[in-house]
Design a protein around this motif. Sequence first.
Motif, PDB file in Angstrom:
ATOM      1  N   MET A  34       0.828  -1.195   0.000  1.00 50.05           N
ATOM      2  CA  MET A  34       0.000   0.000   0.000  1.00 50.05           C
ATOM      3  C   MET A  34       0.869   1.254   0.000  1.00 50.05           C
ATOM      4  SD  MET A  34      -3.146  -1.258   0.308  1.00 50.05           S
ATOM      5  CE  MET A  34      -4.052   0.220   0.727  1.00 50.05           C
ATOM      6  N   ALA A  35       0.277   2.359  -0.436  1.00 51.55           N
ATOM      7  CA  ALA A  35       1.030   3.611  -0.463  1.00 51.55           C
ATOM      8  C   ALA A  35       0.100   4.813  -0.487  1.00 51.55           C
ATOM      9  CB  ALA A  35       1.946   3.654  -1.684  1.00 51.55           C
ATOM     10  N   TRP A  36       0.640   5.930  -0.106  1.00 52.51           N
ATOM     11  CA  TRP A  36       0.004   7.230  -0.305  1.00 52.51           C
ATOM     12  C   TRP A  36       0.844   8.015  -1.307  1.00 52.51           C
ATOM     13  CZ3 TRP A  36      -4.705   8.482   1.445  1.00 52.51           C
ATOM     14  CH2 TRP A  36      -5.220   7.781   2.537  1.00 52.51           C
ATOM     15  N   PHE A  37       0.177   8.553  -2.308  1.00 52.23           N
ATOM     16  CA  PHE A  37       0.792   9.463  -3.258  1.00 52.23           C
ATOM     17  C   PHE A  37       0.079  10.802  -3.151  1.00 52.23           C
ATOM     18  CE2 PHE A  37       3.570   6.960  -6.094  1.00 52.23           C
ATOM     19  CZ  PHE A  37       3.285   5.688  -5.655  1.00 52.23           C
ATOM     20  N   ARG A  38       0.706  11.832  -3.683  1.00 50.54           N
ATOM     21  CA  ARG A  38       0.036  13.133  -3.739  1.00 50.54           C
ATOM     22  C   ARG A  38       0.385  13.824  -5.049  1.00 50.54           C
ATOM     23  NH1 ARG A  38       3.327  16.481   1.014  1.00 50.54           N
ATOM     24  NH2 ARG A  38       5.327  16.692  -0.110  1.00 50.54           N
ATOM     25  N   GLN A  39      -0.495  14.714  -5.455  1.00 49.50           N
ATOM     26  CA  GLN A  39      -0.269  15.463  -6.687  1.00 49.50           C
ATOM     27  C   GLN A  39      -0.783  16.873  -6.521  1.00 49.50           C
ATOM     28  OE1 GLN A  39      -1.893  13.648 -10.226  1.00 49.50           O
ATOM     29  NE2 GLN A  39      -0.436  14.722 -11.512  1.00 49.50           N
ATOM     30  N   ALA A  40       0.128  17.824  -6.643  1.00 50.19           N
ATOM     31  CA  ALA A  40      -0.223  19.239  -6.596  1.00 50.19           C
ATOM     32  C   ALA A  40      -0.477  19.724  -8.015  1.00 50.19           C
ATOM     33  CB  ALA A  40       0.899  20.029  -5.945  1.00 50.19           C
ATOM     34  N   PRO A  41      -1.241  20.797  -8.183  1.00 49.88           N
ATOM     35  CA  PRO A  41      -1.523  21.317  -9.529  1.00 49.88           C
ATOM     36  C   PRO A  41      -0.242  21.607 -10.297  1.00 49.88           C
ATOM     37  CG  PRO A  41      -2.956  22.361  -7.931  1.00 49.88           C
ATOM     38  CD  PRO A  41      -1.963  21.547  -7.151  1.00 49.88           C
ATOM     39  N   GLY A  42      -0.176  21.103 -11.516  1.00 50.15           N
ATOM     40  CA  GLY A  42       0.978  21.353 -12.366  1.00 50.15           C
ATOM     41  C   GLY A  42       2.194  20.512 -12.054  1.00 50.15           C
ATOM     42  N   LYS A  43       2.068  19.595 -11.097  1.00 51.59           N
ATOM     43  CA  LYS A  43       3.214  18.762 -10.719  1.00 51.59           C
ATOM     44  C   LYS A  43       2.892  17.287 -10.946  1.00 51.59           C
ATOM     45  CE  LYS A  43       5.282  21.849  -7.307  1.00 51.59           C
ATOM     46  NZ  LYS A  43       5.854  21.954  -5.942  1.00 51.59           N
ATOM     47  N   GLY A  47       5.304   9.852  -4.617  1.00 51.29           N
ATOM     48  CA  GLY A  47       5.089   8.970  -3.486  1.00 51.29           C
ATOM     49  C   GLY A  47       5.376   9.686  -2.176  1.00 51.29           C
ATOM     50  N   VAL A  48       4.494   9.511  -1.220  1.00 49.61           N
ATOM     51  CA  VAL A  48       4.637  10.142   0.083  1.00 49.61           C
ATOM     52  C   VAL A  48       5.095   9.129   1.129  1.00 49.61           C
ATOM     53  CG1 VAL A  48       3.416  11.329   1.945  1.00 49.61           C
ATOM     54  CG2 VAL A  48       2.882  11.870  -0.450  1.00 49.61           C
ATOM     55  N   ALA A  49       4.429   7.984   1.152  1.00 48.98           N
ATOM     56  CA  ALA A  49       4.756   6.959   2.135  1.00 48.98           C
ATOM     57  C   ALA A  49       4.292   5.605   1.616  1.00 48.98           C
ATOM     58  CB  ALA A  49       4.096   7.264   3.476  1.00 48.98           C
ATOM     59  N   HIS A  50       5.010   4.565   2.030  1.00 49.39           N
ATOM     60  CA  HIS A  50       4.733   3.219   1.538  1.00 49.39           C
ATOM     61  C   HIS A  50       4.772   2.241   2.697  1.00 49.39           C
ATOM     62  CE1 HIS A  50       6.404   5.567  -1.757  1.00 49.39           C
ATOM     63  NE2 HIS A  50       5.725   4.802  -2.578  1.00 49.39           N
ATOM     64  N   ILE A  51       3.963   1.179   2.604  1.00 48.06           N
ATOM     65  CA  ILE A  51       3.946   0.166   3.643  1.00 48.06           C
ATOM     66  C   ILE A  51       3.763  -1.208   3.012  1.00 48.06           C
ATOM     67  CG2 ILE A  51       1.458   0.432   4.060  1.00 48.06           C
ATOM     68  CD1 ILE A  51       2.112  -0.038   7.090  1.00 48.06           C
ATOM     69  N   SER A  52       4.562  -2.161   3.480  1.00 46.07           N
ATOM     70  CA  SER A  52       4.481  -3.506   2.919  1.00 46.07           C
ATOM     71  C   SER A  52       3.353  -4.294   3.582  1.00 46.07           C
ATOM     72  CB  SER A  52       5.807  -4.230   3.126  1.00 46.07           C
ATOM     73  OG  SER A  52       5.931  -4.644   4.483  1.00 46.07           O
ATOM     74  N   ASN A  53       3.118  -5.497   3.075  1.00 49.59           N
ATOM     75  CA  ASN A  53       2.099  -6.340   3.683  1.00 49.59           C
ATOM     76  C   ASN A  53       2.559  -6.873   5.048  1.00 49.59           C
ATOM     77  OD1 ASN A  53       4.054  -8.062   2.712  1.00 49.59           O
ATOM     78  ND2 ASN A  53       2.730  -9.072   1.221  1.00 49.59           N
ATOM     79  N   ALA A  54       3.851  -6.720   5.341  1.00 51.26           N
ATOM     80  CA  ALA A  54       4.382  -7.136   6.645  1.00 51.26           C
ATOM     81  C   ALA A  54       4.575  -5.961   7.592  1.00 51.26           C
ATOM     82  CB  ALA A  54       5.711  -7.859   6.457  1.00 51.26           C
ATOM     83  N   GLY A  55       4.205  -4.752   7.135  1.00 51.44           N
ATOM     84  CA  GLY A  55       4.294  -3.596   8.010  1.00 51.44           C
ATOM     85  C   GLY A  55       5.554  -2.765   7.905  1.00 51.44           C
ATOM     86  N   LEU A  56       6.441  -3.108   6.971  1.00 52.79           N
ATOM     87  CA  LEU A  56       7.609  -2.261   6.749  1.00 52.79           C
ATOM     88  C   LEU A  56       7.148  -0.933   6.160  1.00 52.79           C
ATOM     89  CD1 LEU A  56       9.989  -4.880   5.088  1.00 52.79           C
ATOM     90  CD2 LEU A  56      10.048  -4.075   7.449  1.00 52.79           C
ATOM     91  N   THR A  57       7.809   0.154   6.572  1.00 55.48           N
ATOM     92  CA  THR A  57       7.394   1.468   6.086  1.00 55.48           C
ATOM     93  C   THR A  57       8.577   2.280   5.589  1.00 55.48           C
ATOM     94  OG1 THR A  57       7.615   2.536   8.255  1.00 55.48           O
ATOM     95  CG2 THR A  57       5.480   1.546   7.733  1.00 55.48           C
ATOM     96  N   THR A  58       8.283   3.189   4.668  1.00 59.62           N
ATOM     97  CA  THR A  58       9.257   4.174   4.233  1.00 59.62           C
ATOM     98  C   THR A  58       8.509   5.452   3.893  1.00 59.62           C
ATOM     99  OG1 THR A  58      11.134   4.609   2.762  1.00 59.62           O
ATOM    100  CG2 THR A  58       9.233   3.488   1.801  1.00 59.62           C
ATOM    101  N   HIS A  59       9.158   6.575   4.150  1.00 54.54           N
ATOM    102  CA  HIS A  59       8.534   7.868   3.916  1.00 54.54           C
ATOM    103  C   HIS A  59       9.457   8.745   3.073  1.00 54.54           C
ATOM    104  CE1 HIS A  59       6.684   6.269   7.564  1.00 54.54           C
ATOM    105  NE2 HIS A  59       5.625   7.034   7.302  1.00 54.54           N
ATOM    106  N   ALA A  60       8.863   9.576   2.240  1.00 57.82           N
ATOM    107  CA  ALA A  60       9.644  10.517   1.447  1.00 57.82           C
ATOM    108  C   ALA A  60      10.399  11.467   2.373  1.00 57.82           C
ATOM    109  CB  ALA A  60       8.733  11.298   0.516  1.00 57.82           C
TER     110      ALA A  60
END
Length: 127
Positions: A34-43, A47-60
Amino acid sequence: QVQLVESGGGSVQAGGSLRLSCAVSRYTYSTYFMAWFRQAPGKEREGVAHISNAGLTTHADSVKGRFTISRDNGKMTLYLQMNSLKPEDTAMYYCAATEKIPGGRWWSRMPYDYKYWGQGTQVTVSS
């Protein structure tokens, strides 16, 4: 058909907090990356943050220390806790999910590596 429904967006002043939620319709949610992405106008979408099915996480780097991604497999829900919000965090935020990422990775910066997407929730941060 997998459905992702985001909620929790809104307008806040700089320094404020919001918690985004993403409800997933599929019982196999616990196996998804799973992940969260974001998009600002004109950009481009980023990727903002990501998480595995085992709970590993990484953040921008731009949100590290301020945002936290988490998941509740029992509730089939993904979360993004956003603290110390800045005007540059203003964007449409999207929840994304996929069963498999090329190369055996558990996360990817590339939106095209995620198969399922929500409709997005707007976050606006004023100075």
